[in-house]
Design an enzyme around this catalytic site. Structure first.
Site, short mmCIF file in Angstrom:
data_model
loop_
_atom_site.label_atom_id
_atom_site.label_comp_id
_atom_site.label_asym_id
_atom_site.label_seq_id
_atom_site.Cartn_x
_atom_site.Cartn_y
_atom_site.Cartn_z
N ASN A 62 0.78 -1.24 0.00
CA ASN A 62 0.00 0.00 0.00
C ASN A 62 0.81 1.28 0.00
O ASN A 62 0.25 2.36 -0.09
CB ASN A 62 -0.94 0.01 1.21
N GLU A 126 -2.63 -0.30 -7.96
CA GLU A 126 -4.04 -0.49 -7.59
C GLU A 126 -4.66 0.90 -7.44
O GLU A 126 -5.76 1.17 -7.90
CB GLU A 126 -4.10 -1.25 -6.27
N TRP A 220 -11.12 -8.42 11.12
CA TRP A 220 -10.31 -7.90 10.00
C TRP A 220 -8.84 -8.09 10.33
O TRP A 220 -8.07 -8.63 9.56
CB TRP A 220 -10.64 -6.42 9.78
N ARG A 251 -15.23 -3.26 5.34
CA ARG A 251 -14.81 -4.43 4.58
C ARG A 251 -16.03 -5.26 4.19
O ARG A 251 -17.13 -5.02 4.66
CB ARG A 251 -13.87 -5.31 5.43
N ASP A 353 -7.79 -11.86 -5.33
CA ASP A 353 -7.59 -10.81 -4.33
C ASP A 353 -7.87 -11.37 -2.93
O ASP A 353 -7.11 -11.15 -1.99
CB ASP A 353 -8.55 -9.66 -4.67
N HIS A 390 -1.52 1.51 9.94
CA HIS A 390 -2.53 1.54 8.87
C HIS A 390 -3.23 2.90 8.95
O HIS A 390 -2.55 3.92 8.94
CB HIS A 390 -3.49 0.36 9.07
N SER A 437 2.62 -2.22 5.14
CA SER A 437 3.64 -3.26 5.28
C SER A 437 5.02 -2.73 4.90
O SER A 437 6.00 -2.91 5.63
CB SER A 437 3.28 -4.47 4.42
P1 FAD Z 1 3.08 -6.94 12.57
O1 FAD Z 1 3.58 -7.15 11.20
O2 FAD Z 1 1.65 -7.26 12.82
O3 FAD Z 1 4.01 -7.78 13.57
C1 FAD Z 1 3.79 -7.87 14.95
C2 FAD Z 1 4.71 -8.95 15.49
O4 FAD Z 1 4.73 -8.93 16.91
C3 FAD Z 1 4.32 -10.37 15.11
O5 FAD Z 1 5.47 -11.07 14.74
C4 FAD Z 1 3.74 -10.93 16.40
O6 FAD Z 1 3.84 -12.34 16.48
C5 FAD Z 1 4.63 -10.25 17.41
N1 FAD Z 1 4.11 -10.14 18.78
C6 FAD Z 1 2.93 -9.63 19.18
N2 FAD Z 1 2.84 -9.67 20.52
C7 FAD Z 1 3.99 -10.21 20.97
C8 FAD Z 1 4.49 -10.52 22.25
N3 FAD Z 1 3.79 -10.25 23.36
N4 FAD Z 1 5.71 -11.09 22.36
C9 FAD Z 1 6.46 -11.35 21.25
N5 FAD Z 1 6.02 -11.08 20.01
C10 FAD Z 1 4.81 -10.51 19.87
N6 FAD Z 1 -0.30 -3.31 4.30
C11 FAD Z 1 -0.05 -3.23 2.96
O7 FAD Z 1 1.01 -2.76 2.55
N7 FAD Z 1 -0.97 -3.68 2.06
C12 FAD Z 1 -2.15 -4.24 2.43
O8 FAD Z 1 -2.96 -4.65 1.59
C13 FAD Z 1 -2.41 -4.35 3.82
N8 FAD Z 1 -3.53 -4.96 4.24
C14 FAD Z 1 -3.70 -5.19 5.56
C15 FAD Z 1 -4.80 -5.94 5.95
C16 FAD Z 1 -4.98 -6.25 7.26
C17 FAD Z 1 -6.13 -7.11 7.65
C18 FAD Z 1 -4.09 -5.73 8.24
C19 FAD Z 1 -4.32 -6.02 9.69
C20 FAD Z 1 -3.01 -4.97 7.87
C21 FAD Z 1 -2.79 -4.70 6.52
N9 FAD Z 1 -1.69 -3.97 6.08
C22 FAD Z 1 -1.43 -3.86 4.74
C23 FAD Z 1 -0.76 -3.30 7.05
C24 FAD Z 1 0.44 -4.14 7.48
O9 FAD Z 1 0.09 -5.45 7.67
C25 FAD Z 1 0.98 -3.55 8.79
O10 FAD Z 1 1.21 -2.18 8.58
C26 FAD Z 1 2.30 -4.16 9.27
O11 FAD Z 1 2.19 -5.56 9.35
C27 FAD Z 1 2.69 -3.59 10.62
O12 FAD Z 1 3.93 -4.09 11.00
P2 FAD Z 1 4.31 -4.34 12.54
O13 FAD Z 1 5.66 -4.89 12.57
O14 FAD Z 1 4.03 -3.11 13.31
O15 FAD Z 1 3.26 -5.44 13.04
#
Ligand code: FAD
Length: 628
Positions: A62, A126, A220, A251, A353, A390, A437
């Site tokens: 995204n 997209e 979601w 959604r 998708d 997000h 992501s």
């Molecule tokens: P995450 O990637 O969620 O990672 C969190 C990590 O922390 C995981 O490994 C988990 O296991 C770990 N964790 C949690 N609690 C603990 C704990 N207590 N101890 C140890 N480990 C722990 N982005 C796009 O680019 N395109 C998209 O189409 C898109 N669609 C999305 C759809 C959905 C449904 C969602 C929810 C998100 C979407 N995103 C998308 C956004 C993207 O997924 C997030 O921005 C990104 O994953 C955030 O990264 P993060 O590292 O903060 O969290």
């Protein structure tokens, strides 16, 4: 006390979490750690290949700017994020992520992620910022790169999977590690570090979900992230921001399938049940939220709001007009043969998708005989989530990049929270929405590099008080002891006067949040009195959290997940209560302050919990623009 071996791990940098931001941090930090002979350790509660929000895969990245091709500028992106968040954004952080994000996407492609290309070899968009991918294995590809980077450090790189992190370790005003437990074997972990980088994602199941019965876990946001980032940073004493800015995506109803491809790629329209396009029938409402309501693209929360107005008026269901969109696109073809071919292509893209990222939606369509080319599908606002990467904004208040952050936003190393040695990225870092992501991975890289610099310049051995660790071990394992002690008191272990099991505890939390903090059943509406009542009930729930009981390691994790959610809930209620206006009506409405108040509330709402006194503090922080 339950018999658990204590495992002590000494490291330089500790990365907690194994998702997109943690993987970015692992890749970058390992590179810089190698140069300085430092050790990097990563801990994930799950298996990195399929952990976090990207576990199921995604169908689009995204955030991609396309700087080299001159498609967009970094400044354009900052303007877009500011507009979508109704003016409340840390432009320095968004700018910094956006200027580096393209290189992250190019790395993903190099590591094997298939990105759609057009006939000229350009990425298929997209929308303006989104590019299409075959992303079923997205997380596996990214995790492999992160693991390779850490493993390349030899004995100076360690990865712990299936270890749940509960609490931070503090040495005076510095964060020096974390404690947690294995969810597979009786081991209590003590990680001692010179710096800690938090990437444990956002929070789901804080509010009661729409799903019930068998579907309870369907939401979601995959239910793996439970507010651990917020809990960890709050408990370390870090200042937090935007805890009121929850995210409510619209959604496909019940299976939560993505709408991005429909709205952006297929240019589909959503209407009420009477065929009216709610984006066009409420110009007066958009005017109320000027300048944001009058500028394109209309912010996500306002789009939600318009649909919700129709739903509240009894004009639902709200439909995505899939058949109309497919028909229109195929009719653009010059002859019947090509029209048929295009129709097939669009049908398969529609299914793919979902298969790329939300398989359950494809199953629901199949189960309900839904052919998108024949009939429309219901869409609905989901329950609220905390996902600052997000379209929400909740997270820690972090120091900005030194070359662009104004002095008010700069007190230390980039992406360091207000606690020394505690760095945050992705959902853990606040006020920098729309990272998604690719941006979360990028922010992880920025924070990882910065944390290594902090260690090089502050290379002190962590001093951890053994008594503090012992007390934490006892507290963390207490639910197992409680269950053992009292399980015989009743014939049904679920009903017991001496303890509460985590599932029941979660239901109580969700009910409080739903009914008092503006969840689905209250159509996202609340007021001061409801919030105060919610806070009163939450205080009692907090007392009862001392009585959480766990039958096994899995339930022990469930206990702590719910404690983490509870703290996220408290930060949210306090922040919603503090901000006396309605700025994001499609996310929540303060019925007692139904209007946006630019004069008094165009600011950040920050909060802090003091580890010494246990008191909460709320404050306003200024919004400083760095882009016109
Ligand atoms: P995450 O990637 O969620 O990672 C969190 C990590 O922390 C995981 O490994 C988990 O296991 C770990 N964790 C949690 N609690 C603990 C704990 N207590 N101890 C140890 N480990 C722990 N982005 C796009 O680019 N395109 C998209 O189409 C898109 N669609 C999305 C759809 C959905 C449904 C969602 C929810 C998100 C979407 N995103 C998308 C956004 C993207 O997924 C997030 O921005 C990104 O994953 C955030 O990264 P993060 O590292 O903060 O969290």
């Amino acid at each position: 006390m339950a018999n658990f071996e204590t495992v002590v791990v000494n490291t330089d940098l500790l990365i907690v979490g194994g998702g997109m931001s943690a993987c970015g941090a692992a890749v970058e930090a390992s590179y810089w750690a190698k140069k300085h002979g430092l050790k990097v350790t990563l801990v994930d509660k799950a298996a990195m290949d399929r952990s976090g929000a990207v576990a199921m895969g995604l169908s689009a990245i995204n955030l991609y700017i396309g700087q080299a091709a001159g498609d967009n500028t970094v400044e354009d992106y900052v303007r877009y994020v500011r507009q979508d968040l109704m003016g409340v954004t840390r432009e320095d952080l968004v700018y910094s992520i956006a200027r580096h994000v393209d290189s992250t996407v190019h790395l993903f492609e190099k590591w094997g992620l298939p990105i759609w290309k057009d006939k000229d070899g350009k990425y298929v968009h997209e929308g303006r910022w989104q590019i299409m991918i075959n992303g079923e294995s997205y997380k596996i590809i990214v995790a492999e790169a992160a693991k390779n980077s850490i493993n390349s450090l030899g004995d100076k790189g360690e990865i712990y999977e299936r270890v749940f992190i509960v609490e931070p370790l503090l040495d005076g005003d510095r964060c020096v590690g974390a404690v947690g437990f294995s969810v597979r074997e009786n081991k209590f972990y003590v990680f001692k570090a010179k710096a800690v980088l938090v990437g444990m994602g956002g929070a789901v199941h804080v509010f009661r979900p729409r799903s019930t019965g068998e579907g309870l876990g369907r939401s979601w946001y995959p239910p793996f992230n439970t507010g651990s980032s917020t809990y960890f940073t709050l408990k370390a004493g870090a200042e937090m921001t935007c805890q009121e800015v929850r995210f409510i995506p619209v959604r496909f109803k019940d299976a939560y399938g993505p709408v991005g491809a429909w709205f952006l790629l297929f240019k589909s329209v959503a209407t009420n049940a009477f065929g009216e396009d709610y984006m066009k029938t409420h110009p007066d409402v958009l005017e109320q939220y000027a300048p944001y309501g009058m500028t394109k693209p209309i912010p996500a929360n306002l789009r939600n709001h318009l649909g919700l107005i129709d739903e509240r008026a009894g004009l639902g269901p709200i439909y995505m007009q899939t058949a109309e969109a497919i028909q229109r696109l195929s009719e653009e073809m010059p002859d019947e043969k090509q029209r048929k071919k295009k129709l097939k292509e669009l049908e398969s893209e529609a299914w793919e998708d979902f298969l790329d990222m939300t398989i359950s939606q494809a199953l629901l369509w199949a189960a309900t005989n839904t052919r998108p080319e024949e009939k429309p599908s219901e869409i609905a606002a989901c329950e609220p989530y905390f996902i600052g990467s997000h379209s929400g904004a909740s997270g820690a208040w972090v120091s900005g990049p030194e070359d662009i952050a104004p002095p008010e936003y700069q007190w230390g190393y980039t992406n360091m929270s207000t606690v020394k040695g505690l760095f945050c990225a992705g959902d853990a870092s606040g006020a920098s929405s729309h990272k998604f992501s690719s941006g979360s991975f990028t922010e992880g890289r920025i924070a990882g590099k910065s944390a290594i610099r902090f260690i090089v310049e502050n290379n002190q051995e962590p001093s951890v008080d053994d008594a503090q660790v012992e007390a934490l071990k006892e507290r963390i394992l207490k639910p197992l002891d409680l269950f053992e002690q009292f399980k015989g008191a009743t014939t049904d272990p679920d009903v017991n006067p001496n303890y509460i099991r985590p599932k029941q505890f979660m239901f109580r939390l969700q009910k409080i949040m739903d009914e008092y903090a503006g969840g689905v059943s209250k159509s996202f509406t609340t007021n001061k009195h409801l919030l105060e009542k919610g806070m009163e009930l939450l205080t009692m729930l907090k007392e009862d959290s001392e009585k959480l009981a766990a039958e096994n390691l899995h339930e022990l994790m469930r206990c702590w997940e719910n404690v983490h959610r509870m703290w996220q809930a408290e930060a949210h209620i306090r922040s919603v209560m503090f901000r006396e206006e309605t700025r994001w009506p499609g996310y929540y409405i303060r019925a007692d302050f139904p209007n946006m108040d630019q004069e008094n509330w165009k600011c950040f709402v920050n909060c802090k919990w003091d580890p010494k006194t246990g008191e909460w503090e709320m404050c306003k922080r200024p919004i400083i623009s760095i882009i016109d």
